[in-house]
Design an enzyme around this catalytic site. Structure first.
Site, PDB file in Angstrom:
ATOM      1  N   ASP A 271       0.818  -1.210   0.000  1.00 49.72           N
ATOM      2  CA  ASP A 271       0.000   0.000   0.000  1.00 49.72           C
ATOM      3  C   ASP A 271       0.851   1.259   0.000  1.00 49.72           C
ATOM      4  O   ASP A 271       2.061   1.221   0.237  1.00 49.72           O
ATOM      5  CB  ASP A 271      -0.952  -0.002   1.208  1.00 49.72           C
TER       6      ASP A 271
ATOM      7  N   HIS B  91      -7.250  -4.844  10.325  1.00 51.31           N
ATOM      8  CA  HIS B  91      -6.947  -4.597   8.906  1.00 51.31           C
ATOM      9  C   HIS B  91      -5.636  -5.261   8.481  1.00 51.31           C
ATOM     10  O   HIS B  91      -4.739  -5.463   9.292  1.00 51.31           O
ATOM     11  CB  HIS B  91      -6.977  -3.099   8.564  1.00 51.31           C
TER      12      HIS B  91
ATOM     13  N   GLU C  17      -9.837  -2.074   5.495  1.00 50.80           N
ATOM     14  CA  GLU C  17     -10.461  -1.763   6.773  1.00 50.80           C
ATOM     15  C   GLU C  17     -11.681  -2.654   7.004  1.00 50.80           C
ATOM     16  O   GLU C  17     -12.249  -3.206   6.054  1.00 50.80           O
ATOM     17  CB  GLU C  17     -10.881  -0.288   6.787  1.00 50.80           C
TER      18      GLU C  17
ATOM     19  N   ASN D 122      -7.553  -2.910  14.363  1.00 50.63           N
ATOM     20  CA  ASN D 122      -8.957  -3.181  14.004  1.00 50.63           C
ATOM     21  C   ASN D 122      -9.056  -4.408  13.084  1.00 50.63           C
ATOM     22  O   ASN D 122     -10.104  -4.661  12.503  1.00 50.63           O
ATOM     23  CB  ASN D 122      -9.583  -1.944  13.353  1.00 50.63           C
TER      24      ASN D 122
HETATM   25  C1  F6R Z   1       1.552  -1.599   6.255  1.00 53.05           C
HETATM   26  C2  F6R Z   1       0.198  -2.077   6.345  1.00 53.05           C
HETATM   27  C3  F6R Z   1      -0.580  -2.116   7.630  1.00 53.05           C
HETATM   28  C4  F6R Z   1       0.240  -2.502   8.863  1.00 53.05           C
HETATM   29  C5  F6R Z   1      -0.626  -2.510  10.114  1.00 53.05           C
HETATM   30  C6  F6R Z   1       0.169  -2.793  11.368  1.00 53.05           C
HETATM   31  O1  F6R Z   1       2.015  -1.660   4.917  1.00 53.05           O
HETATM   32  O2  F6R Z   1      -0.298  -2.426   5.348  1.00 53.05           O
HETATM   33  O3  F6R Z   1      -1.642  -3.035   7.465  1.00 53.05           O
HETATM   34  O4  F6R Z   1       0.816  -3.753   8.669  1.00 53.05           O
HETATM   35  O5  F6R Z   1      -1.267  -1.266  10.258  1.00 53.05           O
HETATM   36  O6  F6R Z   1       1.023  -1.722  11.600  1.00 53.05           O
HETATM   37  P1  F6R Z   1       2.155  -1.783  12.730  1.00 53.05           P
HETATM   38  O7  F6R Z   1       3.128  -2.810  12.287  1.00 53.05           O
HETATM   39  O8  F6R Z   1       2.757  -0.404  12.729  1.00 53.05           O
HETATM   40  O9  F6R Z   1       1.468  -2.136  13.997  1.00 53.05           O
END
Ligand code: F6R
Length: 239
Positions: A67, A138, A143, A136
């Site tokens: 992303d 994701h 989401e 959440n």
């Molecule tokens: C990052 C991504 C997100 C993260 C998720 C966890 O490219 O796609 O889905 O993997 O938000 O983030 P952290 O590792 O910062 O807790």
């Protein structure tokens, strides 16, 4: 599903790096699906260390990231392109031409999403997709509550995601409100998936994702249906 329970973040990072390195050794020109966020930083550091020591080469590796924020240029310090350069790409011998990340500044997001799907197809699909887990549920920027069947698409970020990501920006207002993300369908099409998470604060959502009902309300729950899912966690899941 294989679950490796690790003692702490360092052990989780080491185990995740082992799995990523094994993929590169097995297939030097593999396609790695990569993630940003705080969770993979330790694994990337370990991969970079092995490269420095001369035991791991990324010379033929291709990569696609999950992303990118909409509206940020690749040079912006909070862009995911910048993150990848800093934590992995500039530290290893990967050919920059072989690193793919959605263009957050593309004028027409629909065209950019179609282009990104075509890139993944042209590479022959993802061999190993690395994923972090949002509080959440994701994965990528998929989401809760959205359909499972999407490929790369534009998303509005949820309130909790904007709040969680605000720590990287000067204020909440500066956090982009939209992103381009690989969809659940793109993620599920990867041949292998490696999900990593650490910290007590991720335990509840990890339990829901891995053992709860498969529902779009917990996007990561669909991973239960993937035929080759490895989980490496240091969230304190009961053994
Ligand atoms: C990052 C991504 C997100 C993260 C998720 C966890 O490219 O796609 O889905 O993997 O938000 O983030 P952290 O590792 O910062 O807790």
């Amino acid at each position: 599903m294989r679950i490796y329970t690790c003692e702490d973040y360092a052990a989780m990072s080491r185990r995740a790096a082992d799995i990523l390195a094994a993929q590169i050794i097995l297939k030097p020109d593999c396609v790695l699906g990569l993630a940003t966020g705080s969770t993979p930083v330790g694994a990337y550091a370990q991969l970079a260390a092995w490269h420095r020591e001369g035991v791991l080469s990324f010379a033929q590796v291709r990569s696609v990231n999950l992303d990118e924020y909409r509206g940020l240029s690749g040079g912006h310090p909070q862009s995911y392109r910048h993150f990848m350069q800093k934590h992995l790409f500039r530290l290893v011998d990967i050919d920059p031409q072989n690193t793919h990340i959605p263009d957050g500044q593309a004028a027409d997001p629909a065209v950019e999403c179609a282009r990104y799907d075509a890139v993944i197809r042209a590479l022959g699909g993802v061999d190993l997709q690395l994923l972090g887990l949002g509080h959440n549920g994701h994965i990528g920027f998929n989401e809760p509550g959205r359909a499972f069947e999407k490929t790369t698409h534009r998303v509005k970020l949820g309130e909790s995601t904007i709040r969680a990501n605000a720590r990287f920006f000067a204020s909440m207002d500066e956090v982009p409100k939209e992103a381009v993300t690989m969809g659940i369908k793109s993620i599920m099409q990867a041949k292998k998936i490696l999900l990593i998470a650490s910290g007590e604060d991720k335990r509840e959502i990890m339990e829901k994702a891995l053992f709860g009902p498969v529902t779009p309300d917990v996007p990561a729950s669909i991973l239960q249906l993937h035929p080759d899912l490895t989980v490496v966690e240091a969230c304190g899941l009961p053994e």
